[in-house]
Design an enzyme around this catalytic site. Structure first.
Site, PDB file in Angstrom:
ATOM      1  CB  CYS A 115      -0.951   0.009   1.196  1.00 16.18           C
ATOM      2  SG  CYS A 115      -2.105  -1.379   1.205  1.00 16.18           S
ATOM      3  CG  HIS A 252      -3.326   3.653   1.710  1.00 17.59           C
ATOM      4  ND1 HIS A 252      -3.770   3.120   0.516  1.00 17.59           N
ATOM      5  CD2 HIS A 252      -3.350   2.628   2.609  1.00 17.59           C
ATOM      6  CE1 HIS A 252      -4.043   1.839   0.693  1.00 17.59           C
ATOM      7  NE2 HIS A 252      -3.812   1.515   1.945  1.00 17.59           N
ATOM      8  CG  ASN A 282      -6.602  -0.856   0.987  1.00 16.27           C
ATOM      9  OD1 ASN A 282      -5.852  -0.474   0.098  1.00 16.27           O
ATOM     10  ND2 ASN A 282      -6.155  -1.202   2.180  1.00 16.27           N
TER      11      ASN A 282
END
Length: 325
Positions: A115, A252, A282
């Protein structure tokens, strides 16, 4: 001779056609729309179609970013692709994208920081430009996380989606001050002692299988808020700026609770936070460039706006960057 900055000149994104609402997941496992929304803020996500690869998503985002910049792929010197879900063990997915878009020269490589991949990619792209090794860099984050989800684990499988985002960066002379356009700072970190908090239980040298995602959600949340806030503050300090200078935070897009808690800790109001997690879930390394492109397309960024970006992922790996649009 003036120093060089890596200036953002184009952005693009791509989302697969299939939209998976929370209600669809209710029919697959013991979960509910209310449970997912209350814990993550996610309402829907996109899943890649059967046979659709990470490179396919990356290619579409790259083409949009190049169109947005007004550049031909043949003018790109370097292509950096952040992904944890590559098409193959090798060669790099970046080289597949390089060929597909018509980038006939230069070089291409993958970065794997899960990520945090896009922030790591920004650090690398910035270094290539500042050192003079590349004049134009195409930076992409692309993921097909739906391929590595454990559908027996309702706590993780509802959180992730597929997508890609891209940013074109170009070298430009600057004064070397915080008022310059372009990347002003990149701060990246990792700590391998936290490997077991977020990982995939497979790999070439262990199981010879891709594996599925495993996460200790509560511990990841705790580390995420503290580390993201510290990284964001450090990135501002490195660039000689303060919280008051920030026009937008592009975090993020992992979890709305993490986004809100981090913003509160840094001291930035939610009105300045770009939030897309409700629509994308996500998307790992793709989440920041996806959010950047969506916000740019919506006209939210003005020339000269200071953007703060921050991300954390498996490793643990995390980081933050500042960029003047």
């Amino acid at each position: 001779m003036k120093p060089l900055r890596a200036v953002a000149v184009g952005a693009g994104h791509y989302l697969p056609d299939r939209v998976v609402e929370n209600a669809e997941l209710e029919s697959m496992m013991d979960t509910s729309d209310e449970w997912i929304r209350s814990r993550s803020g996610i309402e829907r996500r996109h899943f890649a179609a059967e046979g659709q690869k990470t490179s396919d998503l990356a290619i579409a985002a790259a083409r949009m970013a190049l169109d947005n910049a007004g550049f031909e792929a043949s003018s790109i010197d370097a292509l950096v692709l952040a992904t944890a879900t590559p098409d193959q063990t090798f060669p790099s997915t970046a080289t597949r994208v390089q060929h597909a878009i018509g980038m006939t020269g230069g070089f291409a490589f993958d970065i794997q920081a899960v990520c945090a991949g896009f922030i790591y990619g920004l650090a690398n792209a910035n270094a290539l430009i500042v050192s003079g090794q590349a004049k134009r860099v195409l930076l992409i984050g692309a993921e097909t996380f739906s391929r590595i989800l454990d559908w027996n684990d309702r706590t993780t499988s509802v959180l992730f989606g597929d997508g890609a985002g891209a940013l074109v960066l170009e070298a430009a002379p600057a004064d070397g001050t915080p008022e310059d356009r372009g990347i002003l700072s990149t701060n990246i970190y990792s700590d391998g002692q936290y490997n077991d908090l977020l990982y995939v239980d497979g790999g070439v040298s262990t199981t010879q299988k891709a594996g599925v995602l495993k996460m200790q959600g509560r511990e990841v949340f705790r580390h995420a808020v503290a580390k993201l806030a510290e990284a964001g503050e450090e990135a501002l300090l490195t660039s000689g700026l303060s919280v008051e200078d920030v026009a937008w935070v592009v975090p993020h897009q992992a979890n709305l609770r993490i986004i809100k808690a981090t913003a509160q800790r840094i001291g930035i109001p939610m009105e300045k936070i770009i939030v897309t997690v409700q629509d994308h879930g996500n998307t790992s390394a793709a989440s920041i460039p996806l959010a950047l492109s969506v916000a740019n397309q919506d006209g939210r960024f003005q020339r000269g706006d200071l953007l703060l970006m921050e991300a954390i992922g498996g490793g643990l790996a995390w980081g933050a960057a500042t960029l003047r649009w």
